[in-house]
Design a protein around this motif. Structure first.
Motif, short mmCIF file in Angstrom:
data_model
loop_
_atom_site.label_atom_id
_atom_site.label_comp_id
_atom_site.label_asym_id
_atom_site.label_seq_id
_atom_site.Cartn_x
_atom_site.Cartn_y
_atom_site.Cartn_z
N UNK A 1 -17.45 -8.08 -7.29
CA UNK A 1 -18.84 -8.50 -7.41
C UNK A 1 -19.65 -7.35 -7.99
N UNK A 2 -20.94 -7.29 -7.68
CA UNK A 2 -21.83 -6.30 -8.27
C UNK A 2 -21.74 -4.97 -7.52
N UNK A 3 -21.99 -3.89 -8.25
CA UNK A 3 -22.09 -2.55 -7.66
C UNK A 3 -23.52 -2.09 -7.83
N UNK A 4 -24.15 -1.69 -6.77
CA UNK A 4 -25.54 -1.24 -6.82
C UNK A 4 -25.61 0.18 -6.30
N UNK A 5 -26.11 1.09 -7.12
CA UNK A 5 -26.31 2.48 -6.71
C UNK A 5 -27.81 2.70 -6.61
N UNK A 6 -28.34 2.76 -5.41
CA UNK A 6 -29.78 2.89 -5.19
C UNK A 6 -30.07 4.36 -4.90
N UNK A 7 -30.39 5.09 -5.92
CA UNK A 7 -30.68 6.52 -5.76
C UNK A 7 -31.39 6.98 -7.02
N UNK A 8 -32.44 7.73 -6.87
CA UNK A 8 -33.21 8.20 -8.02
C UNK A 8 -32.71 9.52 -8.56
N UNK A 9 -31.66 10.09 -7.96
CA UNK A 9 -31.15 11.37 -8.43
C UNK A 9 -30.33 11.23 -9.69
N UNK A 10 -29.66 12.28 -10.08
CA UNK A 10 -28.84 12.26 -11.29
C UNK A 10 -27.37 12.33 -10.90
N UNK B 1 -27.14 4.97 -14.64
CA UNK B 1 -27.29 3.51 -14.51
C UNK B 1 -28.34 3.23 -13.46
N UNK B 2 -29.49 2.66 -13.89
CA UNK B 2 -30.56 2.37 -12.93
C UNK B 2 -30.47 0.92 -12.52
#
Length: 852
Positions: free
Chosen positions: A793-802, A851-852
């Protein structure tokens, strides 16, 4: 011998013996007597010395002469003044033939020396069906008069001046035709457009274009960048407000309420007493929600978002009297007497009549009736999908269907009969006629009859007549007829326009039904009506675009929009105070205030700006009955205490027990239901308590319904509480070290950790922080992983860092890669690149993919 001269003397007879002619001529070759030859005898020898030979004799005609020899070296002179020589074969002459005139076909003669000039030849005959080829390289044909082509009066070529030739007075154009002669004055289409004032080069320019009609759909230029249709400007680009447009390319913040609208609207909304408003009181696109702010359990509730009084609330109870619109009772059983308490028709009994059958009793309370249509077996009525229908092939249908009912009125026929109308409402049977006859119409209002083909005469043949711009007819079909279109590539009136050899069309004015621009089916300009032009059926707007055409119908946005008429969706036009509501007046840009208008001392008050019921108010109407927690009277009771309760039972909601026996000590164990209010030493609620003093519970166990556990006896360290059903909690003692919590028969239990369910695949790192997978693939939302990490399914990376996704190798994607931020990379290689804006920066990006 007369007529014979042998040149020798013929001797006289000398003896008794026969003598030869030689003997006779030896004496003398002169005789005065005739020499007669016996039939069959001929003269043989040279007859050149003979004279007075009769050539008319058969033996001496031309056939006889030429049979001896048809050759002579002498000149033959033929003097017959009419026909001197006639042959049926050829005449072969090795010498010359000299004659005053030669007549006949000389087409096979060669090496003829023309002794006559062109005048002498044409004097003999000036007409020839042969093609005349003139090969003089300087001047092949020179005339002092006109040249007529095919007809003496309508196709005459003539000289009108030096270098000018005309056909019937119209000059033939040669070379580069000047504009004054109807040409372009140039040798190319692009130069012609420039010379004619139709544009520059390959950019055509017209003073005006007439679409479909010469006077009501004319496209013209009114100024730089401005095109009009019948004087009405075609809008392009951003149409200004003064031209009936919006003056902008976006509808955002286009309309200023009050300035660009007319009619009342609400600018701000402020909540008054008993009214709450969500959101800010002012602001664009602010969603306001006005609500009645009621006191909890104060007697006012919301039912389907409507304010209502709840007489069963904890502080307001009672039975609503019939006189107040209630039932006056607490049960609906046998409440309504049909006919007495109802109005309007109702069915009291049901009895099946003819064709209707009814199951169940014919009357009685709560009787289930089932009505059915009672049909005759095979009588023509059937049920199809529980619907009554007609079955025309049923065996027991009686009667014949009349014509007036859609039938024929007949039930028997003979083979070949036809049903024909013999009136407006009747049919008759037409029996077949004589074999070979056909069905003949006798005209409107007359019946059909059988007739013989011999009675039909042949139709008068017509002919094909040529219409406008066609020549060659009429055509009757008897012979071949060539039909021509009267067309010309030049700008000629009353002719069909055809393309020139270069593919150009010459017109001075264009009147057409449609114009197709670049494509035959998706960009067609057409005239819809006077002054109206469409592109693929969509009208081109000009002038001030009316509302009916999708415009504003005005040149200003001030007071353009009338709310409700020109808008859709909910809005507040005005707020009027109804029963119990007061509202300020509404005006354009107004800020009316809405509040609840309550009766003074009428039982409704505001507490902290919330509407509540005040039972001790002095002007409340009505009396709260005993069944609703009241006394049912307004006098005779000085103090309500246990002494006054001589009968009945005080329920739990009123601080009682709800029973008259069986309770020796009132404690928490006896409270199986209900709520003990504050006046009776309880809390008044079943939830939401923050400080319930457990010291007040001197005995019993608080069950789960009252917020307790129902468990007594205390706990040990590590115990866990779990529910065995919806109202019971149980205690699970702690397990052993290393055991894990699992389920057995749906209930939690402690068990030793095992390798099943994949637990042994993971290994804890020696650093105590990390875990890693021993071998194989890992699947997330994927029961059959084929890669080291296979995510279904989907992968979500919720983080504003680099650097949240670090990939050392390539990234392979079968679909799109979408980034809302910036993609940094050294090289981008693509088969097709679609880039809206491109900025080249001499800067090496960092090694990362965000990837945002």
């Amino acid at each position: 011998m007369a007529g014979c001269n042998t040149g020798r003397n013929i001797q006289k007879y000398k003896g008794a013996g026969a003598s030869t002619l030689q003997d006779a001529l030896e004496n003398s070759n002169v005789a005065t007597l005739d020499i007669n030859l016996i039939s069959g005898a001929v003269y043989i020898g040279d007859g050149g010395g003979l004279s007075n030979i009769n050539a008319s004799a058969v033996a001496g005609n031309l056939q006889a002469v030429t049979d001896n020899s048809a050759t002579t070296t002498n000149k033959i002179t033929l003097t017959n003044g009419v026909t001197s020589l006639e042959t049926t074969g050829n005449v072969l002459i090795t010498g010359n033939v000299t004659a005053g005139n030669f007549l006949g076909d000389g087409g096979t003669l060669s090496n003829i020396a023309a002794s006559k000039d062109f005048q002498e030849v044409t004097d003999l005959g000036a007409t020839s069906s042969n093609k005349i080829t003139l090969t003089n390289s300087v001047t092949s044909l020179e005339t002092s008069g006109n040249i007529e082509l095919g007809h003496a009066s309508d196709t005459t070529i003539a000289r009108s001046g030096p270098g000018k030739v005309t056909i019937e007075g119209d000059e033939i154009r040669t070379g580069t035709v000047p504009i004054s002669k109807g040409g372009t004055g140039t040798t190319s289409a692009s130069a012609a457009a420039t010379a004619l004032g139709l544009g520059t080069g390959d950019s055509p320019r017209f003073t005006a274009i007439e679409l479909g009609n010469a006077s009501d759909t004319t496209l013209a230029r009114s100024g730089p960048g401005k095109i009009t249709i019948e004087g009405q400007e075609i809008r392009t680009g951003t149409v200004p407000v003064s031209k009936g447009g919006t003056g902008t390319t976006s509808l955002n913040n286009l309309i200023t309420m009050g300035t660009h609208t007319t009619g009342d609207f609400v600018g701000t909304i402020t909540g008054g007493n008993g009214i709450t408003s969500s959101g800010g009181t002012t602001g664009e696109d602010t969603d306001h929600t006005l609500s009645i702010d009621t006191k909890t359990n104060g007697g006012l509730v919301f039912e389907n978002n409507k304010l209502a009084v709840n007489l069963g609330a904890s502080t307001i109870t009672g039975t609503l009297a019939v006189s107040d619109g209630g039932t006056g009772t607490t049960s609906l059983n046998n409440l309504i007497t049909m006919g007495t308490h109802t109005t309007g028709n109702f069915v009291q009994t049901i009895t099946g009549g003819n064709g209707i059958s009814s199951t169940g009793a014919t009357s009685g309370e709560n009787v289930a009736h089932s009505l059915s249509v009672d049909t005759k077996a095979n009588g023509g009525l059937v049920f199809e999908n529980n619907k009554l229908a007609v079955k025309l092939d049923a065996g027991s249908i009686t009667g014949k269907l009349a014509v007036s009912d859609g039938g024929t009125g007949y039930d028997t026929y003979t083979t070949g009969q036809l049903l024909v109308a013999n009136g407006t409402s009747s049919l008759t049977k037409l029996t077949p006629g004589t074999s070979g006859h056909f069905l003949k119409s006798q005209g409107a209002g007359s019946a059909l009859v059988w007739a013989s083909v011999a009675d039909i005469g042949s139709a008068t043949p017509g002919e094909l007549i040529m219409g406008d711009y066609l020549t060659g007819g009429p055509h009757t079909g008897e012979d071949d007829t060539t039909i021509h279109v009267d067309g010309t590539p030049t700008n000629t009136a009353n002719t069909v326009v055809v393309r020139s050899l270069t593919g150009d069309i010459a017109v001075s004015g264009l009147t057409t039904t449609t114009i197709q621009l670049g494509h035959v089916s998706d960009t067609t300009l057409a005239r819809l009506s006077a002054g109206v032009v469409t592109i693929e059926g969509q009208e081109i707007r000009t002038g001030t675009v009316p509302i009916a055409k999708g415009g504003t119908g005005a040149t200003s946005l001030v007071d353009l929009i009338t709310l409700g008429t020109h808008t859709t969706g909910n809005y507040v036009a005005s707020i009027n105070g109804g029963a119990g509501i007061t509202a300020g007046g509404a005006a354009e840009g107004g800020t009316p205030s809405v509040s609840v208008d309550i009766k003074q001392s009428g039982g409704l008050v505001f507490e902290s700006n919330k509407l509540a019921v005040k039972l001790d108010a002095g002007s409340i109407n009505g009396t709260l009955p005993i069944a609703k927690g009241g006394t049912g009277v307004t006098s005779g009771i000085t103090a309500l205490n246990a002494t006054n309760l001589t009968s009945g039972t005080v329920n739990i909601l009123r601080g009682g027990t709800g029973v008259t026996s069986g309770i020796t000590v009132l404690n928490a164990t006896n409270l199986a239901s209900g709520t003990v209010n504050i006046l009776r030493g309880g809390t008044g609620v079943t939830s939401g308590l923050t400080a319930l003093n457990a010291a007040n519970l001197t005995s019993g166990t608080v069950n789960t319904l009252r917020g307790g556990t129902g468990i007594s006896g205390g706990y040990s360290a590590g115990d866990i509480l779990y529910a065995t059903n919806s109202t019971t909690l149980s205690k699970l003692n702690k397990g052993g070290d290393g055991e894990v919590l699992t389920l057995a028969s749906g209930l939690p239990t402690w068990a030793a950790a095992t390798g099943s369910s994949g637990g042994s695949y993971w290994t804890e790192h020696t650093n105590g922080n990390d875990v890693y997978y021993n071998s194989g693939n890992v699947g997330i939302s994927n029961a059959a992983p084929t890669h080291t990490l296979d995510i279904g399914s989907n992968v979500s990376v919720i983080d504003d860092g680099v650097d949240k996704l670090y990939i050392r190798g390539n990234v392979y994607s079968t679909n799109d890669i979408i980034a809302l931020g910036t993609i940094h990379t050294d090289i981008i290689k693509a088969k097709d690149a679609f880039i809206k804006n491109t900025t080249v920066v001499a800067e090496r990006p960092t090694r990362q993919v965000r990837l945002n």
